[in-house]
Write an enzyme that holds these catalytic residues in place. Structure first.
Site, mmCIF file in Angstrom:
data_model
loop_
_atom_site.group_PDB
_atom_site.id
_atom_site.type_symbol
_atom_site.label_atom_id
_atom_site.label_comp_id
_atom_site.label_asym_id
_atom_site.label_seq_id
_atom_site.Cartn_x
_atom_site.Cartn_y
_atom_site.Cartn_z
ATOM 1 N N ALA A 14 36.702 36.045 49.957
ATOM 2 C CA ALA A 14 35.562 35.454 49.489
ATOM 3 C C ALA A 14 34.388 36.268 48.584
ATOM 4 C CB ALA A 14 34.677 34.843 50.619
ATOM 5 N N TYR A 16 33.666 38.220 44.638
ATOM 6 C CA TYR A 16 33.247 37.895 43.042
ATOM 7 C C TYR A 16 34.346 36.810 42.596
ATOM 8 C CZ TYR A 16 29.217 40.770 43.275
ATOM 9 O OH TYR A 16 27.908 41.179 43.702
ATOM 10 N N VAL A 17 35.481 36.880 42.868
ATOM 11 C CA VAL A 17 36.790 35.947 42.420
ATOM 12 C C VAL A 17 36.873 34.736 43.240
ATOM 13 C CG1 VAL A 17 38.943 35.770 41.545
ATOM 14 C CG2 VAL A 17 37.606 37.792 40.920
ATOM 15 N N LYS A 227 47.780 40.767 32.735
ATOM 16 C CA LYS A 227 46.327 40.981 33.194
ATOM 17 C C LYS A 227 45.798 42.428 33.165
ATOM 18 C CE LYS A 227 42.369 40.613 35.418
ATOM 19 N NZ LYS A 227 41.055 39.987 34.766
ATOM 20 N N ALA A 229 47.051 44.388 30.912
ATOM 21 C CA ALA A 229 46.758 44.561 29.505
ATOM 22 C C ALA A 229 45.480 44.137 28.912
ATOM 23 C CB ALA A 229 48.079 43.842 28.655
ATOM 24 N N PHE A 233 42.978 46.008 27.010
ATOM 25 C CA PHE A 233 42.609 45.930 25.421
ATOM 26 C C PHE A 233 41.290 45.727 25.349
ATOM 27 C CE2 PHE A 233 46.057 44.852 22.428
ATOM 28 C CZ PHE A 233 47.268 45.642 23.190
ATOM 29 N N CYS A 283 36.451 46.413 37.592
ATOM 30 C CA CYS A 283 37.985 46.427 37.253
ATOM 31 C C CYS A 283 38.384 47.381 35.924
ATOM 32 C CB CYS A 283 38.221 45.018 36.911
ATOM 33 S SG CYS A 283 37.960 43.900 38.512
#
Ligand code: NAD
Ligand code: UGA
Length: 467
Positions: A14, A16-17, A227, A229, A233, A283
């Site tokens: 449960a 942030y995502v 994901k 990559a 980028f 991330c």
């Protein structure tokens, strides 16, 4: 179309995502029952708080969605066993931080929480269950999840024999601060999988609000790698423009003008070209380091070195800012008062994970600075925990301020680290009167317009602005 009928969804994690993603699914699919489970009691209690200002995460628009879905078809609980066993579809949305010890420490992702979740699913699931990787994972993790799930049928209890699973990858691309917008109007939804029935069942859920042309289906490994990559980028663009910001300062160019000039080329595009104190967030760094680790693992050292440089440049940018502050303040900040405006890693979130502010502030505290920190959403507790985790040699003092004027009282300098809306268009004539002379404003986010300070005695340093 899939013959699998999905009625109940469970999401493990449960955070942030998990929180925002499931809220939007519940909102868009009122016929589905969505249960979000977590091992963290405090977090679940906060998700269930009747005061919507006390949800565990701040995300614009989230309170509105929670108020109409919670208790209707969206539930937050710690009830793992029942939520998993009732579910037709389970999302794994747990944390995947960088390993701190053992093989791959400092680069590889720590999959302990993912593995624990898969084991819980293996133990409690009933009938056929679609298991979905929502967390960002190293390529080929789905294989490991499948192996764990397979072990479930080794037991000899009667109902265990009938358990079957399909594993899909469905990475999340939301950015914090705009999560609800990103979930409601995603550029694309990515689904990787080998079982067409399971893929169709998930596609059907998204079709409730996402146009079919924006739903991309790939094999499992392309989905997992895409994901990593995508984040690599995006982070690479920030390191690129930050490297140019230093060039601008050295040559008299202006990074804003350069960003505009290059961004109007459609092939380059104008987004993600804001120079700043370096990327933060939970991330970018973790996912690039994971890519670096995997590149080494698959025998591609040149690829590993290439991506590692994006992180090296990011750390350099943070160090560079702290050194500029030091240099402008006559080489010492010992005993000097400095206001910090913004501690979250970007505006519109209370998240501070990997925030550039942590490193820059701790460097200043090591030099003996006295910091008064103001952030509209970050709590004292969170900042204290961030500093504690670093275990640096703190020679200074820090405190929280309640407002911008409170933070700026008697300071020698102001360092702006997050572009919160309320930092734009400030009355610098008034604020200058609260500060000590000579006064410096260090703006790393381009929030101060030079015209706003022209009638004050403020010395303004702007990141990426040469003179
Ligand atoms: P988070 O730390 O905010 O939340 C993870 C939650 O999982 C925690 O509340 C934790 O208690 C819970 N958890 C861990 N193990 C569990 C278990 N076995 N059973 C039940 N609950 C468990 O993390 P997050 O920011 O939501 O990120 C989750 C994943 O999504 C990560 O892989 C991340 O890379 C990815 N991701 C994050 C973002 C973002 O903006 N934060 C965006 C896209 C993807
Ligand atoms: C990022 C990606 O944008 C999401 O697509 C992805 O899902 C997510 O990571 C994830 O996997 O966690 P997020 O970290 O929440 O989202 O926020 P961003 O808007 O990407 O900002 C990241 C950092 O880069 C922030 O510190 C921000 O200030 C900085 N940034 C961003 C810049 O310095 N300049 C820019 O032009 C853009």
């Amino acid at each position: 179309m899939s013959s699998i009928k999905i009625q109940k969804i469970c999401c493990i994690g449960a955070g942030y995502v998990g929180g925002p993603t499931m809220s939007v699914i519940a909102d868009k699919c009122p016929d589905l029952e969505v249960r979000v489970v977590d091992i963290n009691n405090e977090r679940i209690a906060a998700w269930n708080n009747s005061d919507l200002n006390k949800l565990p995460i701040f995300e614009p628009g989230l309170d509105r969605i929670i108020s109409r879905t919670r208790g209707r078809n969206l539930f937050f609980s710690t009830e793992m066993e029942k939520s998993i066993s009732d579910a037709d579809m389970i999302f794994i949305s747990v944390n995947t931080p960088t390993k701190t010890k053992g093989l791959g420490a400092g680069q590889a992702s720590d999959l302990s929480w993912v593995e624990a979740s898969a084991r819980q699913v293996a133990e409690y699931a009933k009938g056929h269950t679609i298991v979905i990787e929502k967390s960002t994972l190293p390529v080929r993790t789905a294989q490991a999840i499948k192996e764990i799930l397979k072990t479930t049928n080794r037991g000899n209890k009667k109902d265990e024999i009938s358990k079957t699973f399909s594993v899909l990858s469905n990475p999340e691309f939301l950015a914090e601060g705009t999560a609800i917008h990103d979930l409601e109007k995603p550029d694309r939804v990515l689904i990787g999988g080998e079982d067409p029935e399971a893929v169709d069942a998930l596609v059907k859920i998204y079709l409730n609000w996402v146009p079919s042309k924006q739903i991309i289906c790939t094999n499992l490994w392309s989905s997992e790698l895409s994901k990593l990559a995508a984040n690599a980028f995006l982070a690479q663009r920030i390191s690129s423009i930050n490297s140019i910001s230093a060039f601008c300062e050295a040559t008299g160019a202006d990074v804003q003008e350069v960003a505009k000039a290059i961004g109007t080329d459609k092939r380059i595009g104008n987004q993600f070209l804001s120079a700043g104190p370096g990327f933060g967030g939970s991330c970018f760094k973790k996912d690039i380091l994971n890519l670096v680790y995997l590149s080494g693992y698959f025998g591609l050292p040149e690829v590993a070195n290439y991506w590692n440089q994006v992180v090296v440049l990011n750390t350099w940018q943070q160090d560079r800012i702290y050194k500029i502050v030091l240099e402008k303040l006559f080489g010492t900040v010992n005993g000097k008062n400095i206001a910090i405006l913004g501690f979250s890693f970007k505006a519109n979130t209370n998240d501070t994970r990997e925030s550039p502010a942590i490193r820059i502030c701790s460097d200043l505290l090591e030099e003996g600075a006295i910091l008064s920190i103001y952030d509209p959403k970050v709590s004292f507790k969170r900042i204290a925990e961030d500093f504690e985790k670093l275990s640096f040699n703190n020679q200074g003092i820090w405190k929280m301020a309640n407002s911008i004027p409170d933070a700026l009282k008697n300071v020698d300098a102001v360092l702006i680290l997050t572009a919160w809306d309320e930092f734009f268009g400030l009355d610098w004539n008034y604020l200058a009167s609260l500060m000590r002379s000579p006064t410096w404003v260090f703006d790393t986010r381009s929030v101060v317009d030079r015209k706003e300070i022209e009638n004050t005695d403020i010395n303004l340093w702007k990141l990426g602005e040469g003179n």
